[in-house]
Design an enzyme around this catalytic site. Structure first.
Site, mmCIF file in Angstrom:
data_model
loop_
_atom_site.group_PDB
_atom_site.id
_atom_site.type_symbol
_atom_site.label_atom_id
_atom_site.label_comp_id
_atom_site.label_asym_id
_atom_site.label_seq_id
_atom_site.Cartn_x
_atom_site.Cartn_y
_atom_site.Cartn_z
ATOM 1 N N ASP A 124 16.047 -45.332 -5.921
ATOM 2 C CA ASP A 124 16.792 -46.450 -6.507
ATOM 3 C C ASP A 124 16.690 -46.487 -8.039
ATOM 4 O O ASP A 124 17.244 -47.387 -8.673
ATOM 5 C CB ASP A 124 16.323 -47.778 -5.896
ATOM 6 N N LYS A 142 14.297 -54.847 3.663
ATOM 7 C CA LYS A 142 15.131 -53.816 4.294
ATOM 8 C C LYS A 142 14.482 -53.295 5.579
ATOM 9 O O LYS A 142 13.260 -53.326 5.720
ATOM 10 C CB LYS A 142 15.284 -52.612 3.335
ATOM 11 N N ASP A 188 12.766 -50.014 -3.993
ATOM 12 C CA ASP A 188 13.486 -51.217 -3.551
ATOM 13 C C ASP A 188 13.147 -51.511 -2.088
ATOM 14 O O ASP A 188 13.710 -50.897 -1.178
ATOM 15 C CB ASP A 188 14.996 -50.994 -3.726
ATOM 16 N N GLU A 248 19.209 -56.848 -6.141
ATOM 17 C CA GLU A 248 18.335 -56.935 -7.316
ATOM 18 C C GLU A 248 18.836 -56.110 -8.495
ATOM 19 O O GLU A 248 18.608 -56.469 -9.644
ATOM 20 C CB GLU A 248 16.911 -56.508 -6.951
ATOM 21 N N LYS A 306 20.070 -48.040 -13.855
ATOM 22 C CA LYS A 306 19.269 -48.898 -12.967
ATOM 23 C C LYS A 306 17.952 -48.188 -12.671
ATOM 24 O O LYS A 306 17.934 -47.093 -12.116
ATOM 25 C CB LYS A 306 20.027 -49.173 -11.669
ATOM 26 N N ASP A 352 17.764 -58.690 -2.164
ATOM 27 C CA ASP A 352 18.055 -57.249 -2.120
ATOM 28 C C ASP A 352 19.218 -56.882 -3.049
ATOM 29 O O ASP A 352 19.489 -55.711 -3.264
ATOM 30 C CB ASP A 352 18.355 -56.839 -0.670
ATOM 31 N N ARG A 392 21.737 -55.613 -9.800
ATOM 32 C CA ARG A 392 22.658 -56.313 -10.699
ATOM 33 C C ARG A 392 21.917 -57.321 -11.578
ATOM 34 O O ARG A 392 22.376 -57.638 -12.678
ATOM 35 C CB ARG A 392 23.777 -56.981 -9.886
HETATM 36 N N1 BES Z 1 19.553 -50.091 -3.779
HETATM 37 C C1 BES Z 1 20.432 -50.783 -2.922
HETATM 38 C C2 BES Z 1 21.753 -50.055 -2.676
HETATM 39 C C3 BES Z 1 21.691 -48.707 -1.996
HETATM 40 C C4 BES Z 1 22.035 -48.601 -0.652
HETATM 41 C C5 BES Z 1 21.380 -47.562 -2.683
HETATM 42 C C6 BES Z 1 22.018 -47.365 -0.033
HETATM 43 C C7 BES Z 1 21.365 -46.323 -2.065
HETATM 44 C C8 BES Z 1 21.689 -46.230 -0.729
HETATM 45 C C9 BES Z 1 20.757 -52.159 -3.504
HETATM 46 O O1 BES Z 1 19.755 -52.745 -4.246
HETATM 47 C C10 BES Z 1 21.023 -53.063 -2.346
HETATM 48 O O2 BES Z 1 20.112 -53.325 -1.614
HETATM 49 N N2 BES Z 1 22.265 -53.533 -2.227
HETATM 50 C C11 BES Z 1 22.623 -54.422 -1.179
HETATM 51 C C12 BES Z 1 23.476 -55.508 -1.786
HETATM 52 C C13 BES Z 1 23.762 -56.639 -0.841
HETATM 53 C C14 BES Z 1 22.489 -57.394 -0.546
HETATM 54 C C15 BES Z 1 24.777 -57.522 -1.469
HETATM 55 C C16 BES Z 1 23.407 -53.628 -0.134
HETATM 56 O O3 BES Z 1 24.174 -52.740 -0.501
HETATM 57 O O4 BES Z 1 23.191 -53.875 1.044
HETATM 58 ZN ZN ZN Z 2 18.424 -51.463 -5.160
HETATM 59 MN MN MN Z 3 18.410 -53.846 -3.064
#
Ligand code: BES
Ligand code: ZN
Ligand code: MN
Length: 500
Positions: free
Chosen positions: A280, A268, A261, A341, A256, A339, A343
């Site tokens: 990220d 966020k 992000d 993103e 990834k 968010d 996937r």
């Molecule tokens: N990059 C984040 C996940 C992340 C969180 C990485 C903390 C490192 C530390 C990812 O893109 C994300 O935002 N995931 C969301 C998914 C949700 C919207 C289903 C999450 O984990 O909140």
């Molecule tokens: Zn992310």
């Molecule tokens: Mn995200």
């Protein structure tokens, strides 16, 4: 860093610092050997020394024997393993760094432990522990340790391990550098350039697709995430295809590469969330580091790396919750949270990987906060599509995790979880609700694959806010040593089954 094994006794070496790893309660005969070589100061120091893993005690033996020496704790003999050895070596690196040491020499402990595993762990711990990220510093750097010597008694003993350790640790430092770099210095095009530089330096091939090519390929997920950005996306294809490759179908590594992000329109919070999101792209950085290690080790494997890269921003054209996106595979995705993103672009890369007829695909991604809730900062989550071949690989990567100290723990992938992704308007939606967030992310990716596959969610492991043994604050390089070890082991096994 220069790393070599030496047969010259430590007291005749021209080292600025002698490093002496010791278990708790070392054998009296060994203490006598040390005292004979270094004088009675050592005996008194050992009296003051517990030998806990990570403990270091500096001493100044008599003149002309060694300018400095440090005892390094290895913990209990019964629990001796690569991890406490890495910790001990990192404590040695701290001593060296604080005293502007150029050459440090390890004296291998007299313990029952494979000598190559020992030298590998010592070198890894030292290099990883001495790591500093200075790319954006403008003050004068203080001198750094340049040379590690390892006294094993014989020149050949432990050399293979020492060199493996050097390669793996330096590759992990590449990944750390990429993660630690300022986001405005690693936009998708700049990140792709950095990958090309790495390929040129280490002898693997890199092909960077630009936006037009990505559009031709129909990578709707990557393009959707990129819509809010000022910078175009890139898709980098890394290739290591040596003539002596023993696998007919390639192994594929996918990372990834979200270079920043923000969450997009599903923005966020800043603190403890967006302020961490330069990391990220850590999955992609691990793939780049792994390629450096694979190439430097000259592994006889055909390996392809895929790195979809973009930032995720709430720009004027940004994708919105409710958008239905047609993906590379032709499937449609209802976006309900911008968010989620990672996937979106991973799905396109995984779907493209299908055309490579892979033997196995491993993806690494900082994919979900939920995996941090489940496993904290002590293991990555690993998921598979649970076919027979993938299950075997799952076991193999868990063992690689134990060997390298880069642990991975399996999460279940029952079919029931997929229901959380049912969409009223599209084939699938991109979020599955709060329950089992890491698993539904895995189930989303599984929708796009039909080959043996391992998915590593490294969100809790890629970056550390506080410094830990041999991991200073910042990018950890997680995944590089894991993949290098997993693939080296893979090559060895394949060779063994062929010879049989
Ligand atoms: N990059 C984040 C996940 C992340 C969180 C990485 C903390 C490192 C530390 C990812 O893109 C994300 O935002 N995931 C969301 C998914 C949700 C919207 C289903 C999450 O984990 O909140
Ligand atoms: Zn992310
Ligand atoms: Mn995200």
């Amino acid at each position: 860093m220069n790393v070599s094994v030496t047969a010259t006794p430590p007291t005749d070496l021209d080292a600025d610092l002698l490093l002496i790893p010791l278990t708790k309660d070392p054998a009296d005969v060994y203490v006598d050997v040390l005292a004979d070589a270094l004088g009675d100061a050592v005996r008194r120091a050992i009296g003051d020394f517990e030998g806990e893993a990570g403990e270091a005690l500096l001493l100044y033996p008599e003149d002309a024997i060694a300018p400095r020496a440090a005892l390094l704790g290895l913990g209990e003999m019964e629990a001796l393993d690569a991890e406490p050895i890495r910790e001990a070596a990192a404590a040695g690196a701290d001593v060296a760094t604080a005293r502007t040491v150029e050459t440090a020499a390890f004296l291998l402990p007299e313990v029952e432990f494979d000598v190559d595993r020992m030298t590998q762990a010592l070198v890894e711990g030292f290099i990883l522990g001495a790591y500093q990220f200075r790319e954006h510093k403008t003050d004068e750097p203080t001198p750094r340790p340049e040379t590690i010597l390892l006294y094993t008694g014989e020149k050949e003993r432990g050399t293979a391990g020492a060199q493996r350790g050097r390669i793996a640790a330096q590759a992990a430092c590449t990944a750390r550098d990429l993660v630690n770099r300022s986001p405005d210095k690693k936009t998708a095009p700049l990140f792709a350039e950095a990958i090309q530089d790495s390929g040129a330096a280490h002898g693997y091939d890199v092909d960077v697709w630009d936006q037009a090519r990505i559009e031709d390929e129909g990578m709707g997920g990557l393009l959707a995430v990129n819509r809010g950005s000022f910078e175009p996306p890139t898709f980098s294809v890394l290739t290591w295809a040596p003539d002596d490759a023993i696998n007919d179908r390639p192994l594929v590594l996918v990372g990834k590469g979200v270079v920043f992000d923000t969450g997009g329109l599903s923005l966020k919070d800043t603190k403890n969330s967006m302020d961490l999101m330069k990391s990220d792209m850590a999955g992609a950085a691990a793939v780049v580091g792994a390629f450096e290690a694979i190439a430097d080790m000259g592994l006889p494997l055909h390996v392809i790396g895929l790195v979809p890269a973009t930032d995720n921003r709430p720009g004027r054209k940004a994708y919105v919750p409710g958008d239905v996106i047609t993906m590379h595979s032709g499937a449609t995705v209802e976006v309900l949270n911008t968010d989620a993103e990672g996937r979106m672009l991973l799905a396109d890369a995984l779907s493209y990987a299908q055309s490579l007829d892979p033997e196995l695909v491993v993806d690494l991604a900082t994919l979900t906060g939920a995996v941090v809730v489940a496993l904290g900062n002590n293991a990555a989550g690993v998921m598979t599509n649970e076919d027979d071949e993938a299950s075997e690989r799952l076991y193999a990567i868990q063992r690689a995790g134990e060997r390298t100290g880069e642990r991975v723990h399996p999460l279940p992938m029952y079919a029931d979880y997929k229901k959380q992704l049912d969409s009223p308007v599209a084939d699938i939606k991109n979020v599955g609700g709060r329950a089992a967030g890491s698993i539904t992310a895995g189930k989303f990716l599984e929708h796009f694959i039909d080959y043996p596959w391992l998915h590593l969610d490294v969100a809790g492991m890629a970056y550390t806010k506080e410094s830990k043994p041999y991991r200073p604050q910042g990018g950890t390089g997680f995944g590089v040593r894991l993949l290098a070890d997993f693939l080296a082991d893979y090559a060895e096994r394949e060779n063994a089954t062929r010879d049989a």
